[in-house]
Design a protein around this motif. Structure first.
Motif, mmCIF file in Angstrom:
data_model
loop_
_atom_site.group_PDB
_atom_site.id
_atom_site.type_symbol
_atom_site.label_atom_id
_atom_site.label_comp_id
_atom_site.label_asym_id
_atom_site.label_seq_id
_atom_site.Cartn_x
_atom_site.Cartn_y
_atom_site.Cartn_z
ATOM 1 N N VAL B 91 28.776 33.148 32.028
ATOM 2 C CA VAL B 91 28.590 33.992 30.846
ATOM 3 C C VAL B 91 29.306 35.337 31.036
ATOM 4 C CG1 VAL B 91 26.830 35.366 29.648
ATOM 5 C CG2 VAL B 91 26.485 32.923 29.958
ATOM 6 N N VAL B 92 29.187 35.914 32.226
ATOM 7 C CA VAL B 92 29.853 37.189 32.497
ATOM 8 C C VAL B 92 31.382 36.994 32.536
ATOM 9 C CG1 VAL B 92 30.125 39.065 34.170
ATOM 10 C CG2 VAL B 92 27.857 38.132 33.686
ATOM 11 N N ALA B 93 31.839 35.902 33.127
ATOM 12 C CA ALA B 93 33.284 35.639 33.199
ATOM 13 C C ALA B 93 33.877 35.494 31.794
ATOM 14 C CB ALA B 93 33.542 34.382 34.026
ATOM 15 N N ARG B 94 33.166 34.755 30.931
ATOM 16 C CA ARG B 94 33.637 34.601 29.547
ATOM 17 C C ARG B 94 33.728 35.954 28.852
ATOM 18 N NH1 ARG B 94 28.931 30.514 28.387
ATOM 19 N NH2 ARG B 94 29.707 28.705 29.501
ATOM 20 N N THR B 95 32.717 36.783 29.076
ATOM 21 C CA THR B 95 32.674 38.082 28.397
ATOM 22 C C THR B 95 33.824 38.982 28.858
ATOM 23 O OG1 THR B 95 30.281 37.845 28.244
ATOM 24 C CG2 THR B 95 31.174 40.028 27.828
ATOM 25 N N VAL B 96 34.066 39.065 30.170
ATOM 26 C CA VAL B 96 35.156 39.943 30.620
ATOM 27 C C VAL B 96 36.517 39.395 30.194
ATOM 28 C CG1 VAL B 96 33.921 41.052 32.513
ATOM 29 C CG2 VAL B 96 35.243 38.991 32.977
ATOM 30 N N ALA B 97 36.664 38.082 30.159
ATOM 31 C CA ALA B 97 37.948 37.511 29.730
ATOM 32 C C ALA B 97 38.259 37.954 28.304
ATOM 33 C CB ALA B 97 37.919 35.990 29.829
ATOM 34 N N GLN B 98 37.224 37.992 27.460
ATOM 35 C CA GLN B 98 37.435 38.434 26.079
ATOM 36 C C GLN B 98 37.631 39.948 25.997
ATOM 37 O OE1 GLN B 98 34.955 36.243 22.949
ATOM 38 N NE2 GLN B 98 33.771 35.953 24.806
ATOM 39 N N LEU B 99 36.824 40.693 26.749
ATOM 40 C CA LEU B 99 36.943 42.156 26.722
ATOM 41 C C LEU B 99 38.332 42.594 27.182
ATOM 42 C CD1 LEU B 99 33.548 43.265 28.312
ATOM 43 C CD2 LEU B 99 34.297 43.767 25.990
ATOM 44 N N TRP B 100 38.830 41.919 28.215
ATOM 45 C CA TRP B 100 40.107 42.327 28.791
ATOM 46 C C TRP B 100 41.286 41.563 28.163
ATOM 47 C CZ3 TRP B 100 38.057 41.748 34.535
ATOM 48 C CH2 TRP B 100 37.001 42.657 34.721
ATOM 49 N N ASP B 101 40.941 40.635 27.255
ATOM 50 C CA ASP B 101 41.947 39.881 26.515
ATOM 51 C C ASP B 101 42.920 39.116 27.424
ATOM 52 O OD1 ASP B 101 43.061 38.937 24.214
ATOM 53 O OD2 ASP B 101 44.417 40.640 23.931
ATOM 54 N N VAL B 102 42.332 38.357 28.369
ATOM 55 C CA VAL B 102 43.149 37.537 29.286
ATOM 56 C C VAL B 102 42.628 36.106 29.278
ATOM 57 C CG1 VAL B 102 43.804 39.445 30.814
ATOM 58 C CG2 VAL B 102 41.683 38.184 31.256
ATOM 59 N N PRO B 103 43.452 35.144 29.712
ATOM 60 C CA PRO B 103 42.983 33.754 29.732
ATOM 61 C C PRO B 103 41.878 33.523 30.769
ATOM 62 C CG PRO B 103 45.295 33.902 30.422
ATOM 63 C CD PRO B 103 44.848 35.278 30.108
ATOM 64 N N ILE B 104 41.131 32.438 30.558
ATOM 65 C CA ILE B 104 40.059 32.069 31.491
ATOM 66 C C ILE B 104 40.323 30.650 31.990
ATOM 67 C CG2 ILE B 104 38.533 31.329 29.590
ATOM 68 C CD1 ILE B 104 36.158 32.422 31.317
ATOM 69 N N ILE B 105 39.966 30.411 33.255
ATOM 70 C CA ILE B 105 40.170 29.086 33.849
ATOM 71 C C ILE B 105 38.899 28.651 34.564
ATOM 72 C CG2 ILE B 105 41.525 27.708 35.482
ATOM 73 C CD1 ILE B 105 43.810 29.698 35.164
ATOM 74 N N GLY B 106 38.438 27.437 34.260
ATOM 75 C CA GLY B 106 37.302 26.854 34.971
ATOM 76 C C GLY B 106 37.812 26.139 36.212
ATOM 77 N N VAL B 107 37.248 26.480 37.368
ATOM 78 C CA VAL B 107 37.761 25.962 38.640
ATOM 79 C C VAL B 107 36.720 25.066 39.306
ATOM 80 C CG1 VAL B 107 38.516 26.654 40.964
ATOM 81 C CG2 VAL B 107 39.238 27.985 38.974
ATOM 82 N N ASN B 108 37.179 23.963 39.870
ATOM 83 C CA ASN B 108 36.328 23.103 40.679
ATOM 84 C C ASN B 108 36.061 23.805 42.014
ATOM 85 O OD1 ASN B 108 35.887 21.113 42.887
ATOM 86 N ND2 ASN B 108 35.909 19.628 41.229
ATOM 87 N N HIS B 109 34.793 23.938 42.347
ATOM 88 C CA HIS B 109 34.388 24.673 43.544
ATOM 89 C C HIS B 109 35.030 24.110 44.833
ATOM 90 C CE1 HIS B 109 31.437 26.935 45.976
ATOM 91 N NE2 HIS B 109 31.416 25.871 46.748
ATOM 92 N N CYS B 110 35.084 22.789 44.930
ATOM 93 C CA CYS B 110 35.632 22.145 46.136
ATOM 94 C C CYS B 110 37.123 22.432 46.264
ATOM 95 C CB CYS B 110 35.405 20.634 46.084
ATOM 96 S SG CYS B 110 33.782 20.157 45.495
ATOM 97 N N ILE B 111 37.828 22.406 45.134
ATOM 98 C CA ILE B 111 39.259 22.706 45.135
ATOM 99 C C ILE B 111 39.468 24.162 45.577
ATOM 100 C CG2 ILE B 111 41.337 22.858 43.682
ATOM 101 C CD1 ILE B 111 40.502 19.999 43.908
ATOM 102 N N GLY B 112 38.547 25.037 45.171
ATOM 103 C CA GLY B 112 38.600 26.436 45.601
ATOM 104 C C GLY B 112 38.581 26.543 47.123
ATOM 105 N N HIS B 113 37.643 25.806 47.748
ATOM 106 C CA HIS B 113 37.577 25.825 49.215
ATOM 107 C C HIS B 113 38.889 25.339 49.830
ATOM 108 C CE1 HIS B 113 33.596 27.058 50.403
ATOM 109 N NE2 HIS B 113 33.024 26.291 49.489
ATOM 110 N N ILE B 114 39.409 24.244 49.310
ATOM 111 C CA ILE B 114 40.619 23.655 49.908
ATOM 112 C C ILE B 114 41.809 24.600 49.772
ATOM 113 C CG2 ILE B 114 42.268 21.737 49.791
ATOM 114 C CD1 ILE B 114 39.957 19.995 48.685
ATOM 115 N N GLU B 115 42.012 25.136 48.574
ATOM 116 C CA GLU B 115 43.183 26.003 48.350
ATOM 117 C C GLU B 115 43.074 27.296 49.146
ATOM 118 O OE1 GLU B 115 45.842 24.987 47.304
ATOM 119 O OE2 GLU B 115 45.225 23.167 46.272
ATOM 120 N N MET B 116 41.845 27.828 49.264
ATOM 121 C CA MET B 116 41.670 29.053 50.063
ATOM 122 C C MET B 116 41.959 28.751 51.527
ATOM 123 S SD MET B 116 40.905 32.107 49.177
ATOM 124 C CE MET B 116 41.460 33.409 50.255
#
Lengths: 96, 335
Positions: B91-116
């Motif tokens: 909910v907070v991520a959606r709100t800041v994406a709109q406030l700051w007028d930038v795109p939003i991306i939903g990320v798979n948590h496991c993929i986050g671990h692997i890429e990091m």
């Protein structure tokens, strides 16, 4: 259980906001998520001017309490985020 | 070069991180720690995230010395994880994406671990062991997909460790697994436990029931110490994990092994995996607690790869999901 039945519990929340932009952001942030038990509780959002209107229908008071309670928690998050991290961008024209 | 902010809150860690060009500019985190003997419940965890998210977001921006207008994209954890905590953060991520007028991306948590993990260690094409409180998977990349070679058939390895720590009433601060690891160093006797490897998969729930029984009987009669049990549990479950990882490496002809996820900062696991890798002429890639344990930067890092590949999530599709397998994601950013 039929959700259109007159025996359903209803609740309407009307949340006034400062501007159309803010009510639009709140609407977009809060309308994405479906209630976890759609057959027993529904939540409909709409915007009337600068007011966010939310209608809940539930089969049980317990479900209504949880749904309205968590909606208010998320609404608070949205308004806090707007207060703290909003920046002045396209606002309604200000008449001077 | 895009500057990306990542929001993570799928379990008891709330983290927000900012990355730019492979560099982590900030990565503050706050962990919900429960009293000894207690796990974390969804409602209480969500409340924790709600209480701390404003200050963590402020810290993420301040420590990176950035303002909202410097952010090019907002990423959040779409799943897997616990619904109420995921939602609070989304909910907070959606709100800041709109406030700051930038795109939003939903990320798979496991993929986050692997890429990091790949970013931090520089591993090119590793076989990945992903071990945490909610997931246990052996993963290898092939044709736009992180394929799961083996996984747990019941509870996650970290869940097994967490629940065992509760039986012993060990502290959850900084984490139950860390306290088991420290106690295991004082263990003197190995108690044989069920070793459950089924093909490429592992199972921990029977083992947990067994050691719980042993704990109640042998501890009372003084036949063993809590340290012996911690030691025996670690040796057994880590041997199982190393075995299936080695088999996946042999199958893929892999020369690198990457350990990610909260259990991955366990030094004994890293030591055992390192020995196996050495014997195979392969190298071990591991990270420390900053990146092994859930954090915001990992969501930003995976999101950055997606953003560079042209993927964004329409706002009306930014829901969260408790179940979201690693192999459901099309990895378009890799060759």
């Amino acid at each position: 259980m039929n959700l259109t039945a007159e025996s359903l519990l209803k609740c309407e929340l009307r949340i006034p906001m400062y501007s159309e932009r803010e009510v639009g952001i709140a609407y977009n942030s809060l309308c994405v998520d479906k209630e976890p038990r759609p057959k027993e509780i529904t939540k409909m959002l709409r915007v009337e001017g600068t007011t966010l209107v939310v209608n809940f229908s539930a089969t049980q008071a317990r479900l209504m309490r949880v749904a309205v309670g968590s909606f208010m928690d998320f609404l608070l998050l949205v308004t806090q985020t707007m207060d703290e991290f909003g920046r002045p961008v396209t606002r309604d024209p200000v008449i001077t | 070069m895009p500057t990306v902010i990542g929001f993570e809150g799928s379990a008891n860690k709330l983290g927000i991180g900012i990355v730019r060009d492979g560099e982590v500019l900030s990565n503050p985190r706050h962990t919900y720690i429960t009293p000894p003997g207690e796990g974390f419940q969804p409602r209480d965890t969500a409340r924790h995230h709600q209480q701390h998210i404003m200050s963590i977001l402020r810290r993420a921006l301040d420590e990176a010395k950035l303002t909202p207008k410097d952010i090019d994209c907002v990423c959040y954890t779409k799943g897997p994880g616990m619904a109420a905590p995921l939602l609070s953060v989304a909910v907070v991520a959606r709100t800041v994406a709109q406030l700051w007028d930038v795109p939003i991306i939903g990320v798979n948590h496991c993929i986050g671990h692997i890429e990091m993990g790949r970013q931090v260690t520089g591993a090119q094409n590793p076989t990945v062991l992903y071990v945490s409180g909610g997931n246990t998977q052996v993963i290898a990349y092939s044709q736009q997909c992180y394929r799961i070679f083996g996984e747990t058939i019941d509870i996650a390895v970290g869940n097994c460790l967490d629940r065992f720590a509760r039986i012993l009433k060990l502290s959850n601060d900084p984490s139950p697994g860390y306290n088991i690891e420290q106690m295991a160093k004082k263990g003197e006797q190995y108690i044989e436990l069920p070793y459950v490897v089924k093909g490429m998969d592992v199972s921990f729930s029977g083992l947990l029931s067994f050691i719980e029984d042993v704990a109640h009987k042998k501890l009372k009669s003084g036949k063993c110490t809590p340290a012996d049990l911690c030691f025996s549990l670690q040796e057994t479950i880590f041997a199982m994990l190393v075995e299936i990882t080695e088999r996946a490496m042999a199958h893929c002809g892999s020369s690198e092994v990457l350990i990610v996820g909260g259990v991955g900062c366990n030094m004994r696991l890293q030591e055992m995996m390192g020995k196996m890798a050495e014997e195979r002429g392969a190298s071990l890639c591991a990270t420390d607690d900053r990146y092994c344990i859930d954090n915001g930067a990992m969501i930003a890092q995976a999101g950055l790869e997606m953003f560079n590949a042209g993927i964004t999530t329409p706002l009306e599709e930014t829901w969260v999901t408790q179940r979201y397998r690693t192999d459901e994601v099309e990895v378009v950013w890799r060759d």
